[in-house]
Design a protein around this motif. Structure first.
Motif, PDB file in Angstrom:
ATOM      1  N   HIS A  96       0.600  -1.397  -0.155  1.00  0.00           N
ATOM      2  CA  HIS A  96      -0.104   0.142  -0.129  1.00  0.00           C
ATOM      3  C   HIS A  96       0.089   1.220  -0.145  1.00  0.00           C
ATOM      4  N   PHE A 135       1.810   2.137  -3.531  1.00  0.00           N
ATOM      5  CA  PHE A 135       0.874   2.393  -4.521  1.00  0.00           C
ATOM      6  C   PHE A 135       0.278   3.639  -3.895  1.00  0.00           C
ATOM      7  N   PHE A 155      -0.081   7.366  -6.644  1.00  0.00           N
ATOM      8  CA  PHE A 155      -1.368   7.520  -7.372  1.00  0.00           C
ATOM      9  C   PHE A 155      -1.394   8.871  -6.467  1.00  0.00           C
ATOM     10  N   LEU A 183      -2.780  11.187  -9.172  1.00  0.00           N
ATOM     11  CA  LEU A 183      -3.654  11.986  -9.276  1.00  0.00           C
ATOM     12  C   LEU A 183      -3.675  13.298  -8.595  1.00  0.00           C
ATOM     13  N   VAL A 234     -10.864   7.956  -3.338  1.00  0.00           N
ATOM     14  CA  VAL A 234     -10.314   7.898  -4.776  1.00  0.00           C
ATOM     15  C   VAL A 234      -8.968   7.054  -4.370  1.00  0.00           C
ATOM     16  N   ILE A 235      -8.222   7.076  -4.210  1.00  0.00           N
ATOM     17  CA  ILE A 235      -7.065   7.185  -3.559  1.00  0.00           C
ATOM     18  C   ILE A 235      -6.610   5.390  -2.722  1.00  0.00           C
ATOM     19  N   LEU A 271      -9.550   3.637  -2.506  1.00  0.00           N
ATOM     20  CA  LEU A 271      -9.989   2.714  -3.672  1.00  0.00           C
ATOM     21  C   LEU A 271      -8.728   1.744  -4.658  1.00  0.00           C
ATOM     22  N   LEU A 272      -8.503   2.817  -5.143  1.00  0.00           N
ATOM     23  CA  LEU A 272      -7.230   2.025  -5.971  1.00  0.00           C
ATOM     24  C   LEU A 272      -6.618   1.020  -5.196  1.00  0.00           C
ATOM     25  N   THR A 273      -5.348   1.577  -4.420  1.00  0.00           N
ATOM     26  CA  THR A 273      -4.591   1.200  -3.702  1.00  0.00           C
ATOM     27  C   THR A 273      -4.574   0.420  -3.399  1.00  0.00           C
ATOM     28  N   THR A 274      -6.584  -0.276  -2.572  1.00  0.00           N
ATOM     29  CA  THR A 274      -6.521  -1.542  -2.273  1.00  0.00           C
ATOM     30  C   THR A 274      -6.670  -2.583  -3.487  1.00  0.00           C
ATOM     31  N   ILE A 275      -7.052  -1.917  -4.653  1.00  0.00           N
ATOM     32  CA  ILE A 275      -7.551  -2.410  -5.596  1.00  0.00           C
ATOM     33  C   ILE A 275      -5.787  -2.988  -6.501  1.00  0.00           C
ATOM     34  N   GLY A 276      -5.012  -2.065  -6.142  1.00  0.00           N
ATOM     35  CA  GLY A 276      -3.741  -2.525  -6.343  1.00  0.00           C
ATOM     36  C   GLY A 276      -3.321  -3.622  -5.493  1.00  0.00           C
TER      37      GLY A 276
END
Length: 365
Positions: free
Chosen positions: A291, A294, A298, A302, A320-321, A323-328
């Protein structure tokens, strides 16, 4: 109470997902507060949200829960330690190289790195490693070494653990805080927190005291109340709580109540959790390790380049950051950690098979 046989603890898996959310919240708020004076509820100045302390308790609990019936089987000690090292170190090295690459390309996030610092970080010998969260792995591995001794020689192991934890507690009461990095690491309260999680597992699985799901619910509520109290105090500061030792210990004790409560419910009744949350729980180690990488990527993309905060505001930008970090982290788990572990386990099993074949059979007289 369930005996030697273990069962999957779905609610503990859920708690892993909660723990990693707390960790990400703390680190994201810390980064944004430091660089842009932006955070939620003053989290940028909290120091820690309790997520890593919850991880410590869960780690100690799960190791004790899964391996308690192997204590005294000396042959299991080496196997246990080998599995732990194989499970963590290769993936940690890969993640560290990822963060190192980002720092070299975008020095905005860090100072110039020396070779000695990189080597110390790789072998968990730095108190401020390249991968920020790696400081916690030092405590985890020391717990593994102590637990290995417990597996190999239970009597000596129990005595060593009792003496060691007594020294940690005593050092606090006599205000002994060594400047030497190794001594400070060994006497850190985080080591005690991990063992508290292990003691919860030993109690739940061996005690004659019947802890049913109703009591489990009450313990869970106490744990939640503990976290809410600490977070409220972090924000309002109506009570002074020493930041380096007492607050992490209180987070750990609150986590013990949560783990004991949720595990009690798991052990006494069939539980189910949301599939996505269960998957996040399984991927929690990947998310935990990646994390920081990521978050940096991001924030650079961003906030620094796209300036998304000027369009949707800081609150949505942070969501948003996250969520994207979790997805990463989930992608890293699915396409890096799982295949890597599968490959390493396959190599270990192959080596064991070759070793067995190489050992000559004894003659029967």
């Amino acid at each position: 109470m369930p005996k030697a046989k273990t069962q999957q603890l779905h609610l503990i898996q859920l708690l892993r997902a909660v723990a990693i959310l707390f960790v990400m919240l703390g680190h994201l708020n810390g980064l944004l507060y430091k660089r842009y004076a932006q955070d939620w509820f003053g989290m940028g100045e909290w120091g820690r949200t309790g997520g890593v302390d919850m991880f410590f308790v869960i780690s100690g609990f799960m190791i004790a829960y899964l391996y308690k019936h192997k204590i005294g089987e000396s042959g299991q000690a080496g196997i246990f330690l080998q599995k732990r090292i194989t499970r963590i170190i290769p993936y940690y090295w890969l993640t560290t190289f990822g963060v190192l690459s980002v720092l070299l390309i975008f020095p905005y996030f860090g100072e110039q790195l020396s070779i000695s610092y990189v080597i110390k970080s790789m072998f968990l010998l730095s108190d401020d490693p390249i991968l920020t969260v790696a400081w916690s792995l030092t405590h985890i591995f020391f717990f593994y070494f102590m637990f290995t001794l417990l597996l190999f020689r239970p009597t000596i192991g129990r005595l060593a653990i009792a003496i060691y934890l007594t020294v940690i507690i005593t050092s606090y009461f006599i205000d002994f805080f060594p400047e030497n990095m190794l001594a400070a690491t060994l006497l850190n309260v985080s080591n005690l927190t991990i063992w508290l999680g292990a003691f919860v597992a030993f109690f739940l699985t061996t005690s004659r005291v019947k802890v049913n799901s109703l009591i489990g619910g009450a313990l869970t509520v106490i744990g939640i109340a503990g976290f809410l109290f600490l977070w409220t105090n972090n924000t309002i500061r109506f009570l002074y709580i020493e930041q380096g030792t007492i607050r992490p210990l209180l987070y750990g004790i609150s986590s013990c109540f949560l783990v004991a409560g949720l595990a009690s419910i798991d052990l006494y009744q069939k539980t189910r959790v949301n599939k996505l949350l269960d998957y996040i729980g399984k991927a929690s180690f990947s998310i935990f390790l990646t994390h920081s990488l990521f978050l940096m990527l991001f924030i650079i993309l961003l906030i620094e380049n796209v300036k998304i905060q000027e369009v949707i505001g800081w609150d949505l930008t942070m969501i948003v950051i996250l969520l994207l970090t979790t997805i990463g982290g989930l992608l890293a788990y699915q396409f890096v950690e799982k295949p890597l572990n599968k490959r390493l386990n396959s190599l270990l099993n192959r080596n064991k098979m070759h070793h067995h074949l190489a050992v000559p059979a004894k003659k029967i007289s």
